[in-house]
Design a protein around this motif. Structure first.
Motif, PDB file in Angstrom:
ATOM      1  N   GLU A  13     -10.090   7.814 -13.531  1.00  0.00           N
ATOM      2  CA  GLU A  13      -9.438   7.595 -13.031  1.00  0.00           C
ATOM      3  C   GLU A  13      -9.467   5.743 -12.965  1.00  0.00           C
ATOM      4  N   ILE A  14     -10.999   5.706 -12.041  1.00  0.00           N
ATOM      5  CA  ILE A  14     -11.051   3.855 -12.299  1.00  0.00           C
ATOM      6  C   ILE A  14     -11.557   3.837 -14.080  1.00  0.00           C
ATOM      7  N   GLU A  15     -12.314   4.666 -14.529  1.00  0.00           N
ATOM      8  CA  GLU A  15     -12.698   4.535 -15.704  1.00  0.00           C
ATOM      9  C   GLU A  15     -10.969   4.355 -16.784  1.00  0.00           C
ATOM     10  N   GLU A  16      -9.983   4.364 -16.596  1.00  0.00           N
ATOM     11  CA  GLU A  16      -8.700   4.482 -17.485  1.00  0.00           C
ATOM     12  C   GLU A  16      -7.873   3.208 -17.135  1.00  0.00           C
ATOM     13  N   THR A  17      -8.156   3.226 -15.311  1.00  0.00           N
ATOM     14  CA  THR A  17      -6.980   1.825 -15.027  1.00  0.00           C
ATOM     15  C   THR A  17      -7.606   0.279 -15.503  1.00  0.00           C
ATOM     16  N   TYR A  18      -8.922   1.045 -15.157  1.00  0.00           N
ATOM     17  CA  TYR A  18     -10.049  -0.275 -15.475  1.00  0.00           C
ATOM     18  C   TYR A  18     -10.510  -0.812 -16.772  1.00  0.00           C
ATOM     19  N   GLY A  75       6.896 -17.342  -9.301  1.00  0.00           N
ATOM     20  CA  GLY A  75       6.418 -16.757 -10.337  1.00  0.00           C
ATOM     21  C   GLY A  75       5.514 -15.353 -10.000  1.00  0.00           C
ATOM     22  N   LEU A  76       6.209 -15.364  -8.543  1.00  0.00           N
ATOM     23  CA  LEU A  76       5.185 -13.984  -8.460  1.00  0.00           C
ATOM     24  C   LEU A  76       5.832 -13.098  -7.786  1.00  0.00           C
ATOM     25  N   GLY A  77       7.184 -13.052  -8.417  1.00  0.00           N
ATOM     26  CA  GLY A  77       7.677 -11.845  -7.856  1.00  0.00           C
ATOM     27  C   GLY A  77       7.980 -10.431  -7.859  1.00  0.00           C
ATOM     28  N   PHE A  78       6.953 -10.403  -9.258  1.00  0.00           N
ATOM     29  CA  PHE A  78       5.968  -9.161  -9.464  1.00  0.00           C
ATOM     30  C   PHE A  78       5.040  -8.222  -8.712  1.00  0.00           C
ATOM     31  N   PHE A  79       4.559  -9.638  -7.966  1.00  0.00           N
ATOM     32  CA  PHE A  79       3.408  -8.934  -7.107  1.00  0.00           C
ATOM     33  C   PHE A  79       3.447  -7.995  -6.047  1.00  0.00           C
ATOM     34  N   ASP A  80       3.091  -7.199  -5.707  1.00  0.00           N
ATOM     35  CA  ASP A  80       3.655  -5.457  -4.688  1.00  0.00           C
ATOM     36  C   ASP A  80       1.921  -5.708  -4.221  1.00  0.00           C
ATOM     37  N   THR A  81       2.219  -4.496  -2.992  1.00  0.00           N
ATOM     38  CA  THR A  81       1.180  -4.725  -2.299  1.00  0.00           C
ATOM     39  C   THR A  81      -0.037  -3.873  -2.570  1.00  0.00           C
ATOM     40  N   TYR A  82       0.488  -3.330  -3.537  1.00  0.00           N
ATOM     41  CA  TYR A  82      -0.489  -2.604  -4.124  1.00  0.00           C
ATOM     42  C   TYR A  82      -1.287  -3.295  -5.102  1.00  0.00           C
ATOM     43  N   HIS A  83      -1.199  -4.315  -5.455  1.00  0.00           N
ATOM     44  CA  HIS A  83      -2.071  -5.560  -6.162  1.00  0.00           C
ATOM     45  C   HIS A  83      -2.950  -5.925  -5.565  1.00  0.00           C
ATOM     46  N   CYS A  84      -2.961  -5.620  -4.357  1.00  0.00           N
ATOM     47  CA  CYS A  84      -4.075  -5.673  -3.778  1.00  0.00           C
ATOM     48  C   CYS A  84      -4.998  -5.476  -3.547  1.00  0.00           C
ATOM     49  N   ARG A  85      -5.145  -3.883  -3.879  1.00  0.00           N
ATOM     50  CA  ARG A  85      -6.003  -2.930  -3.815  1.00  0.00           C
ATOM     51  C   ARG A  85      -6.536  -2.863  -5.324  1.00  0.00           C
ATOM     52  N   PHE A 101      -7.236  -5.849  -6.934  1.00  0.00           N
ATOM     53  CA  PHE A 101      -7.742  -6.585  -6.596  1.00  0.00           C
ATOM     54  C   PHE A 101      -9.147  -6.521  -6.236  1.00  0.00           C
ATOM     55  N   TRP A 102      -9.744  -5.711  -4.717  1.00  0.00           N
ATOM     56  CA  TRP A 102     -10.205  -5.270  -4.181  1.00  0.00           C
ATOM     57  C   TRP A 102     -11.437  -4.494  -5.633  1.00  0.00           C
ATOM     58  N   ILE A 103     -10.633  -4.020  -5.840  1.00  0.00           N
ATOM     59  CA  ILE A 103     -11.448  -2.582  -7.088  1.00  0.00           C
ATOM     60  C   ILE A 103     -11.802  -3.340  -8.362  1.00  0.00           C
ATOM     61  N   LEU A 105      -3.796  -9.094   4.004  1.00  0.00           N
ATOM     62  CA  LEU A 105      -6.284  -9.213   3.996  1.00  0.00           C
ATOM     63  C   LEU A 105      -6.679  -7.840   3.667  1.00  0.00           C
ATOM     64  N   VAL A 106      -6.486  -6.958   4.761  1.00  0.00           N
ATOM     65  CA  VAL A 106      -7.164  -6.404   4.719  1.00  0.00           C
ATOM     66  C   VAL A 106      -6.811  -4.777   3.789  1.00  0.00           C
ATOM     67  N   ILE A 107      -6.012  -4.842   2.774  1.00  0.00           N
ATOM     68  CA  ILE A 107      -6.038  -3.934   1.755  1.00  0.00           C
ATOM     69  C   ILE A 107      -6.935  -4.196   1.523  1.00  0.00           C
ATOM     70  N   SER A 108      -6.566  -6.088   0.608  1.00  0.00           N
ATOM     71  CA  SER A 108      -7.919  -6.834  -0.510  1.00  0.00           C
ATOM     72  C   SER A 108      -9.154  -7.167   0.026  1.00  0.00           C
ATOM     73  N   ASN A 109      -9.384  -6.749   1.207  1.00  0.00           N
ATOM     74  CA  ASN A 109     -11.339  -6.286   1.455  1.00  0.00           C
ATOM     75  C   ASN A 109     -11.432  -5.296   2.103  1.00  0.00           C
ATOM     76  N   THR A 110     -10.953  -3.496   1.023  1.00  0.00           N
ATOM     77  CA  THR A 110     -10.688  -2.958   1.280  1.00  0.00           C
ATOM     78  C   THR A 110     -10.488  -1.578   0.750  1.00  0.00           C
ATOM     79  N   GLY A 111      -9.785  -1.755  -0.740  1.00  0.00           N
ATOM     80  CA  GLY A 111      -8.984  -1.205  -1.302  1.00  0.00           C
ATOM     81  C   GLY A 111      -8.315  -0.018  -1.089  1.00  0.00           C
ATOM     82  N   LEU A 112      -7.426   0.055   0.167  1.00  0.00           N
ATOM     83  CA  LEU A 112      -7.182   0.998   0.574  1.00  0.00           C
ATOM     84  C   LEU A 112      -5.124   0.992   0.273  1.00  0.00           C
TER      85      LEU A 112
END
Length: 218
Positions: free
Chosen positions: A178-183, A141-151, A153-155, A29-36
């Motif tokens: 990096e933002i422009e390339e990844t997103y 069906g969310l076995g692929f989901f990692d903690t990094y996906h929370c970051r 999500f925030w971005i 939850l903290v990562i999803s609300n900070t992008g850490l």
């Protein structure tokens, strides 16, 4: 994802087990609300957190040695309204963790620490519990989901909210390139949506003009 964790928390078998499940829940939850990055949150200590209770916010100091890019920064963790549009009470998930679940309060203890030792990193135990959670995620069906996906999500949310890319990059501790390339897919969608809010009209005398696109009538 969060609903799955809530159900998974209910399977705890002891106070210690419940502590670790709550820790994982609040961690994402903290990562999803900070992008850490997860490593930045693993390294966060109590002395790195300034709680501003009246504003229901925390100022977090990310130390250079805990950052992937070895650059420190300060960010604000605001209260969350869970995506609700209607007014209501917000929750600051880090304040809730510290006040309700955290055991180790020494300034040099980790904010997220093992049940029996505040000076030890939670990293290994966290990933052990996440492996346990993944079995439940697989079932929906969310076995692929990692903690990094929370970051991610925030971005993504910040970009959809129209925040300037350089500010999103600064808060996330990365570069604008990096933002422009990844997103790039998100940015292209945002740009073309913005294009749809204006239209050109042609005139023999003035050439052309730009006017707002009429809103669809209900």
């Amino acid at each position: 994802f969060l609903n799955c964790i809530k159900a998974w928390k209910g399977k705890s078998e002891s106070a210690k087990d419940r502590y670790y499940r709550e820790l994982l829940f609040h961690f994402v939850l903290v990562i999803s609300n900070t992008g850490l990055r997860s490593g930045e949150l693993f390294g966060l200590k109590n002395r790195d957190v300034e709680i501003r209770e009246k504003a229901n916010e925390c100022v977090l100091t990310v130390r250079p040695e805990t950052s992937k890019v070895r650059k420190g920064r300060q960010i604000t963790l605001n209260q969350s309204f869970g995506g609700r549009a209607e007014p209501g009470s917000g929750i600051n998930y880090l304040i809730r963790w510290i006040q309700k679940w955290q055991i180790h309060k020494d300034p040099n203890h980790f904010v997220f620490a093992p049940f029996d030792k505040g000076s030890k990193s939670i990293r290994d135990i966290y990933y052990h519990y996440y492996k346990n959670l993944r079995a439940d995620l697989d079932e929906i069906g969310l076995g692929f989901f990692d903690t990094y996906h929370c970051r991610h999500f925030w971005i993504t949310n910040r970009l959809y909210a129209g925040e300037p890319i350089h500010l999103v990059a600064r808060a996330a501790g990365t570069s604008t390139s990096e933002i422009e390339e990844t997103y790039s897919n998100v940015l292209t969608e945002l740009a073309t949506r913005q294009f749809g809010r204006k239209r050109l009209i042609y005139d023999k005398g003035t050439g052309y003009g730009v006017v707002p696109t009429p809103k669809q009538s209900k």
